[in-house]
Scaffold this active site. Structure first.
Site, PDB file in Angstrom:
ATOM      1  N   ASP A   1     -33.055   2.744 -38.506  1.00 26.66           N
ATOM      2  CA  ASP A   1     -33.870   2.187 -37.441  1.00 26.66           C
ATOM      3  C   ASP A   1     -34.457   0.861 -37.954  1.00 26.66           C
ATOM      4  OD1 ASP A   1     -35.608   2.060 -35.127  1.00 26.66           O
ATOM      5  OD2 ASP A   1     -37.210   2.813 -36.413  1.00 26.66           O
TER       6      ASP A   1
ATOM      7  N   ASP B   1     -37.618  -1.103 -36.229  1.00 20.87           N
ATOM      8  CA  ASP B   1     -39.062  -1.257 -36.060  1.00 20.87           C
ATOM      9  C   ASP B   1     -39.832  -0.191 -36.827  1.00 20.87           C
ATOM     10  OD1 ASP B   1     -39.306  -3.441 -33.899  1.00 20.87           O
ATOM     11  OD2 ASP B   1     -37.829  -2.072 -33.045  1.00 20.87           O
TER      12      ASP B   1
END
Length: 291
Positions: free
Chosen positions: A82, A84
């Protein structure tokens, strides 16, 4: 056999040798191998201890992370990450929203969505709608002035790739950000949502289909099939509810400084180490990190 890894913050380096030996003796473990002095150590055990999570909670109070996993196939052939609050410290949509004057409102929606309290796609559409009219050059400004990298990210990607692994960045954020982050950290590919622009301004919408929880799982399936590897060969890392699908299907799913609802569903939880913790749990010593 199982491998127990103990690690702490690389800035604090407060892993006590006496603590490692005490736990190793209590669990009937083999000799301790130090992966980094005062920072990370591992040892093998024959079976999963009944008091695993009680010990985990005690160690959390001592700022120590505890990971127990099968010894076989610990070193993975693929990293699926991922972006963020995982590879970067920020949530890119929150930073854009701050520039649009709706930062606090959007940040609250983001936090609730990442903790699984809101539907991800609906929350994304609502938040992007609040960015309508923001000049497109603001994206580059945010990238230059607001986005900072999570410690250990470059070492994680570079070291795994140096040992033959493939690295993919998969985000519910935006391609304008993943492209820059992927290039800076050395990822082989990146996938994310595309902000729509007209006349030099954000339209307040994103291209369909929206990349969310299921799309991250599909990325795991697609890329492993393309590479000819198993899902068990993947190390996935994330922090939000939309990461749970890929974390659950990967061979090793790591909740990194994750939301409470995410941690509750993951056996590998890193709360004190940085991204280099993902190298330690694969058995890499700090002396072989690519920096």
């Amino acid at each position: 056999m199982l491998t127990v890894t103990l690690l702490t913050s690389p800035t604090e380096r407060r892993l006590d040798a006496a603590l490692v030996d005490s736990l190793r003796n209590a669990w009937g473990g083999g000799d301790a191998l130090w992966l980094a002095v005062d920072e990370a150590a591992e040892f093998s055990i024959p079976a999963l201890p009944d008091n695993r999570w009680n010990v985990w909670e005690d160690l959390q109070r001592a700022c120590v992370d505890l990971v127990i996993q099968p010894s076989d196939n610990r070193r993975k052939k693929m990293l699926l990450a991922d972006m963020d609050s995982t590879m970067i410290r920020q949530e890119c949509i929150d930073e854009l929203a701050d520039e649009a004057g709706v930062g606090a409102h959007v940040a609250d929606i983001t936090a609730r969505a990442m903790n699984g309290e809101l539907n991800f796609e609906a929350a994304l559409i609502e938040r992007v709608g609040l960015l309508k009219g923001l000049p497109e050059p603001i994206i580059e400004q945010v990238l230059d002035q607001r986005i900072t990298y999570m410690p250990g990210g470059y070492e994680l990607v570079a070291t795994m790739k140096a040992h033959g692994a493939y690295a993919a960045l998969v985000s519910g954020g935006f391609t304008a950000f993943t492209a820059r982050v992927a290039a800076a950290l050395g990822f082989d590919e990146n996938r994310a949502n595309t902000l729509l622009v007209a006349d030099g301004k954000l339209t307040g919408d994103v291209a369909r289909p929206i990349l969310g929880k299921e799309a991250k799982v599909q990325a795991l399936v697609d890329i492993t099939q393309r590479l000819g590897i198993m899902q068990a060969d993947v190390l996935a890392v994330g922090d939000g509810a939309n990461d749970l699908g890929m974390l659950g299907q990967a061979g090793s799913g790591v909740a990194l400084h994750a939301k409470p609802a995410v941690q509750a569903q993951c056996d590998i939880r890193i709360n004190h180490g940085d991204l280099t913790a993902l190298l330690f749990i694969q058995g890499y010593g700090r002396d072989v990190f690519i920096t």
